[in-house]
Design an enzyme around this catalytic site. Structure first.
Site, PDB file in Angstrom:
ATOM      1  CD  GLU A   1      -6.968  -3.347   2.902  1.00 38.10           C
ATOM      2  OE1 GLU A   1      -7.318  -4.305   3.884  1.00 38.10           O
ATOM      3  OE2 GLU A   1      -7.296  -3.709   1.595  1.00 38.10           O
TER       4      GLU A   1
ATOM      5  CD  GLU B   1      -7.195   1.047  -2.542  1.00 34.27           C
ATOM      6  OE1 GLU B   1      -6.770   0.075  -3.349  1.00 34.27           O
ATOM      7  OE2 GLU B   1      -7.139   1.236  -1.740  1.00 34.27           O
TER       8      GLU B   1
HETATM    9  C1  IPT Z   1      -5.128  -2.143  -1.676  1.00 36.63           C
HETATM   10  C2  IPT Z   1      -4.205  -1.020  -0.814  1.00 36.63           C
HETATM   11  O1  IPT Z   1      -5.578  -0.218  -0.204  1.00 36.63           O
HETATM   12  C3  IPT Z   1      -3.625  -0.060  -1.565  1.00 36.63           C
HETATM   13  O2  IPT Z   1      -3.042   0.692  -0.801  1.00 36.63           O
HETATM   14  C4  IPT Z   1      -2.569  -0.851  -2.522  1.00 36.63           C
HETATM   15  O3  IPT Z   1      -1.766  -1.533  -1.802  1.00 36.63           O
HETATM   16  C5  IPT Z   1      -3.457  -1.643  -3.603  1.00 36.63           C
HETATM   17  O4  IPT Z   1      -4.284  -2.725  -2.689  1.00 36.63           O
HETATM   18  C6  IPT Z   1      -2.485  -2.397  -4.369  1.00 36.63           C
HETATM   19  O5  IPT Z   1      -1.685  -1.501  -5.125  1.00 36.63           O
HETATM   20  S1  IPT Z   1      -5.364  -3.343  -0.461  1.00 36.63           S
HETATM   21  C7  IPT Z   1      -5.308  -4.867  -1.276  1.00 36.63           C
HETATM   22  C8  IPT Z   1      -5.673  -6.185  -0.371  1.00 36.63           C
HETATM   23  C9  IPT Z   1      -6.249  -4.927  -2.515  1.00 36.63           C
END
Ligand code: IPT
Length: 950
Positions: free
Chosen positions: A412, A482
């Site tokens: 990010e 993710e």
């Molecule tokens: C995403 C992040 O990469 C991760 O560090 C964490 O914050 C996650 O979200 C949520 O828990 S970024 C987000 C814009 C999806």
């Protein structure tokens, strides 16, 4: 007044060139971990630098444990932790930081051991300091560095004394480097990783790079060790003994996460012996796929932050090992080191036990999204040296780990030429691995198309290659770096993602967000989260979104993930008595597994035996005949269960450890039948129907036999989960807000009629929230055979229902209950889209053990597919099967609680018997439940047969 070193763009000065991390087997080293002296000041310049001079009197300083974060020690005397997701907790004016800049001055005095050699040099190594340090040894300033989760070394041989050495380290919580470290986690200053002094003999090894590739066509491994210092490389098991720089090719067994073959070797230079652990493997992008040793891999991964509820990001070796063992035991095969290089010892464990690693650089500038990414450091040349320094420290430190197959630029950070510069440097320095970054939708600098939290439909389009995008991106493999946001109850929908990954080659799997809840152990709150330390800006419990609880107990989410990603698929056909077994490993055959069948009648196992399954190669399937059905009652519900377990002890689990399972019915359940034999009788201040007494005015149930029951009525409310509270990324829906707006948490029950029929007591009601015109016409019909009762609930929506229902069922209160038995899915909870791992059987538990301890209390603990349950002297049979929940507090109290310690037992046990539940989804960050798991307000009828247990 810009402060030169902690507010400048540079990575620092005075440190040595980054190089491979290794432990020497011959050179002396001294750990400088331990009890240090600490003085914390509120600003960077509150104190001068005289503390670094020998002879400084630090008698009134406090003690702090290194490695450690000072804000997690001293009971608040040294300041407190603070949590934000992506917001910078200070004004955004790079590279400047606030005047309020907690600064920890650290002192450590040490003597050299007797046997410390007096030739050669010495290196002082810091494995991690957050966020900026200035370092002195014996009064001489060595330099400064930023880059919190990266190693920094100083050459110090000329400064060492046999005894009375004074190491002084000034650590600033905030620095220009903080702008590059905006990861979603606690802000925790301190010297949180090891500090080590290492002797550097004449002719010692400097940096070296082990190149160990594998040719899957020939079965040959090729080894070449590049070394700053010439020497010899030996690998006895392979008969290798060559000079550094020389290439040697021999037959080897390859390294993979599934079969992590490592060869012990040694690099011997004139002055030093360095143990090597060599894994031969080749990573490449071929035919649009990520291949290792020629085979496309499917990542079944997790994002792992480093976390310990007591010590924060200071992890001891046992905790690291525990993570790896838990991952292996739960079928996880990959880790993204979100969002920084881990403690170096963690990667040794990944090499040894076998995990694919995406090693991520310590870089995130997420807070710049608040200003449309204006002034983003990754698109500003003044920051590029710092970015390249971070890339180099990551790659150089970790390049000799076979487990590391992909480098990640960071997380990010938007887009910009600084990222391109990093990617170019990495590709050039290490062409043997691939490069990942998610934040650029065009995948300009990367070898794979990576996304986070994309919905199922979009992932499917990407799998079908219908997603468009740039020419480059269209040819790249896809990963979800993710997905499945494991915050609170959930995540839902994992099984459907896995089906997509297994269907489309281009989809090479994903990494669940995230491994562990970052709760901080707290005497009054259980686990603390954002806001619990009085932060002016915080993101609450968004920091608790892991598959394991802060104490590393697996959550139901981890058990679900284990089942969903199981490497063997077991499908059966009860009618013809066969089972189809499919090997879903990428590399391993099934030789390590033993199979066994068992046969259940009404949830009880009546017979078990071994099942012979051929040693299938990856992707192969076999249809295996089950034994003849064991004799038994013909009218019961019968089912086969087939399990795959470890045939022998492995490094990560004992023999018998379950890896995969499947269950399939032979004969289905017959639903409970109750023939009405008695009718309701009014008199004596009550209505009696068989064993039950009802209030004559309200028709409310009061008792069944001697079991007191109160408050039985329709219930549609649940304490919203974190996923209910979130905003669905696809629809923008905030389900919990809609629910509360509709008033579902305060439904009113209007009594319309109590009717005594010949066999039936009917109670007619309308259940609806204040202020709204919609409602649920709800009838309760009671019949009895004289011994048992049957309650049939009919629900008809009245008016336009604008929202899904949280749940649909009845709740009731029992005066006393402790033990619970049931036949249904278990042993753990299961919701419509999180129930793959709950298997049918007979279970026993207690009301307390039924609770799942989500750090922020919320709906939890429902057991799915329950045929019958026994609790508090009552037996409840479902027609059809139901979800069963019991707790010592009401849903309203669960809803109001912020921490587990807010939940104290009331004077009753509240039981929910649900016909249906709204799905879970993953909208705490991502999409909500798939449409098929949403609970629409529609007409429904369901029944329970209730009786007193004897
Ligand atoms: C995403 C992040 O990469 C991760 O560090 C964490 O914050 C996650 O979200 C949520 O828990 S970024 C987000 C814009 C999806």
């Amino acid at each position: 007044m810009t402060n030169d070193y902690f507010e400048d763009h540079s990575p620092g000065r005075g440190t040595m060139t980054p190089r491979a991390w290794y432990a020497s087997s011959s050179a002396t080293s001294l750990s400088l971990n331990g009890s240090w002296l600490l003085r914390v000041s509120p600003t960077a310049d509150a104190r001068d630098e005289s503390f670094a001079e020998p002879g400084f009197d630090a008698a009134d300083w406090a003690e702090v444990t290194v490695p450690g974060h000072w804000v997690l020690q001293g009971d608040g005397a040294f300041g407190r932790p603070a949590y934000t997701n992506h917001l910078y907790p200070f004004p955004v004016d790079p590279p400047r930081v606030p005047t309020e800049n907690p600064t920890g001055d650290h002192l450590y005095r040490f003597d050299l051991p007797e046997d410390w050699p007096d030739d050669g040099g010495a290196v002082l190594r810091f494995d991690g300091v957050e966020s900026c340090a200035r370092v002195w040894l014996n009064g001489t300033r060595l330099g400064e560095f930023k880059g919190s989760r990266l190693p920094h070394e100083f050459a110090v041989g000329h400064l060492l004394e046999p005894s009375g050495n004074v190491l002084a380290v000034r650590v600033h919580q905030w620095s220009a480097g903080s702008y590059l470290e905006d990861q979603d986690q606690w802000w925790l200053p301190g010297i949180f990783r090891d500090v080590t002094l290492r002797h550097r003999p004449e002719g010692c090894a400097g940096d070296f790079f082990v190149h160990a590739s594998f040719d899957h066509r020939t079965g040959q491994g090729t080894l070449r060790v590049e070394s700053d210092t010439a020497g010899r490389v030996s690998v006895p098991a392979l008969g290798i003994d060559v000079a550094t720089g020389a290439t040697v090719t021999v037959p080897v067994r390859p390294w993979s996460a599934e079969v992590p073959t490592l060869y012990d070797g040694e690099l011997v230079t004139a002055g030093e012996r360095v143990p090597l652990r060599i894994g031969f493997r080749t990573v490449e992008l071929a035919d649009g796929l990520i291949r290792v040793n020629g085979t496309a891999v499917l990542f079944k991964g997790v994002n792992r932050h480093e976390w310990h509820p007591g010590t924060g990001r200071a992890l001891d070796p046992e905790t690291m090992r525990r993570d790896v063992l838990l991952m292996k035991q739960h079928n996880i095969n990959a880790v993204r080191t979100a969002h920084y290089p881990p403690h170096p010892a963690f990667l040794d464990l990944c090499d040894e036990y076998g995990l694919w690693v995406i090693d991520e650089c310590d870089l995130e500038t997420h807070g710049f999204t608040e200003q449309d990414w204006r002034d983003n450091p990754v698109d500003d040349d003044r920051w590029t040296p710092a970015l390249l320094d971070r890339a180099a420290r990551t790659v150089e430190r970790d390049k000799n780990h076979p487990s590391v197959v992909i480098w990640s630029l960071g997380n990010e950070a938007g887009t910009g030429r600084g990222l391109t510069a990093m990617a170019e440097w990495i590709h050039h320095r290490d062409p043997s691995r691939l490069v990942h970054y998610e934040g650029d939708p065009n995948s300009r600098d990367t070898d794979m198309y990576s996304r986070m939290y994309a919905g199922h439909a979009e992932v499917e389009r990407i799998g079908r290659e219908l997603d468009g995008g740039t020419h480059k991106r269209r040819r790249l493999p896809f990963i979800l770096c993710e997905y499945g946001h494991a915050m609170g109850n959930g995540p839902g929908g994992l099984a459907e993602y896995q089906r997509l990954f297994e269907t489309y080659d281009r989809l090479q799997g994903g990494f669940v967000w995230e491994w562990i809840d970052h709760g901080i152990a707290h005497p009054g709150l259980g686990y603390a989260y954002g806001g619990d330390f009085g932060e002016e800006l915080h993101d609450g419990n968004f920091v608790c979104d892991g598959l394991v609880f802060p104490d590393r107990r697996p959550s139901p989410g981890l058990l679900e993930y284990k089942k969903v990603i199981e490497p063997v698929r077991i499908h059966g056909d009860g009618a013809d008595g066969t089972v189809t077994v499919t090997n879903r490993y990428d590399f391993a055959d099934l030789a390590a597994l033993a199979f066994e069948w068992s046969y259940q009648v009404d949830g009880e196992t009546v017979e078990t035996g071994p099942l012979v399954v051929p040693r299938l190669a990856p992707a192969e399937s076999a249809v295996v005949k089950l034994p003849p059905r064991p004799a038994g009652p013909e009218d019961g519900e019968t089912r086969w269960t087939v399990r795959a377990v470890l045939a022998a002890d492995t490094a990560w689990a004992p023999r018998g450890h379950e890896v995969a399972w499947g269950q399939f019915p032979v004969t289905e359940r017959t639903r409970p039948v109750l023939r009405p034999a008695v009718g309701p009788v009014s008199g004596d201040g009550a209505i009696t129907l068989g064993p039950a007494r009802f209030d004559p005015r309200t028709g409310a149930l009061g008792s069944i036999g001697t079991v007191e029951v109160s408050g039985l009525r329709l219930d549609v409310w649940r304490a919203p989960t974190d996923n209910d509270e979130g905003t669905d990324w696809l629809t923008g829906t905030r389900t919990a807000a809609l629910w509360r707006n509709a008033g579902l948490h305060r439904m009113r029950h209007r009594l319309d009629a109590v009717e005594l029929g010949e066999n039936t007591l009917t109670v007619r009601t309308r259940v609806a929230p204040a202020a709204r015109e919609f409602g649920l016409d709800t009838d309760y019909r009671w019949t009895s055979d004289g011994d048992r009762l049957r309650l049939t609930v009919s629900v008809r929506p009245d008016g336009e229902w604008p929202v899904p229902l949280p749940r649909l069922g009845v709740r009731l209160a029992l005066a006393a209950a402790d033990e619970v038995r049931w036949f249904g899915a278990g042993p753990h909870e299961g919701y419509p889209d999180t129930r793959a791992a709950a298997r049918l059987g007979r279970y026993e538990s207690t009301v307390d053990e039924l609770q799942t301890p989500y750090v922020r209390p919320q709906e939890n603990g429902a057991r799915a597919d329950v045929r019958w349950a026994e609790i508090g002297g009552l037996r409840i049979e479902g027609d059809p099967a139901f979800y069963f929940t019991a707790r010592r507090w009401t849903t309203e109290r669960l809803d109001a609680a912020a921490h587990l310690t807010d939940l104290t037992p009331g004077d009753a046990v509240w039981v929910n018997l649900d016909h249906a539940l709204h799905g879970i989804g993953t909208a705490s960050c991502g999409p909500g439940p798939l449409p098929r798991y949403q609970l629409r307000a529609e007409g429904a009828e369901f029944a329970f047969v209730l009786s007193q247990l004897r």
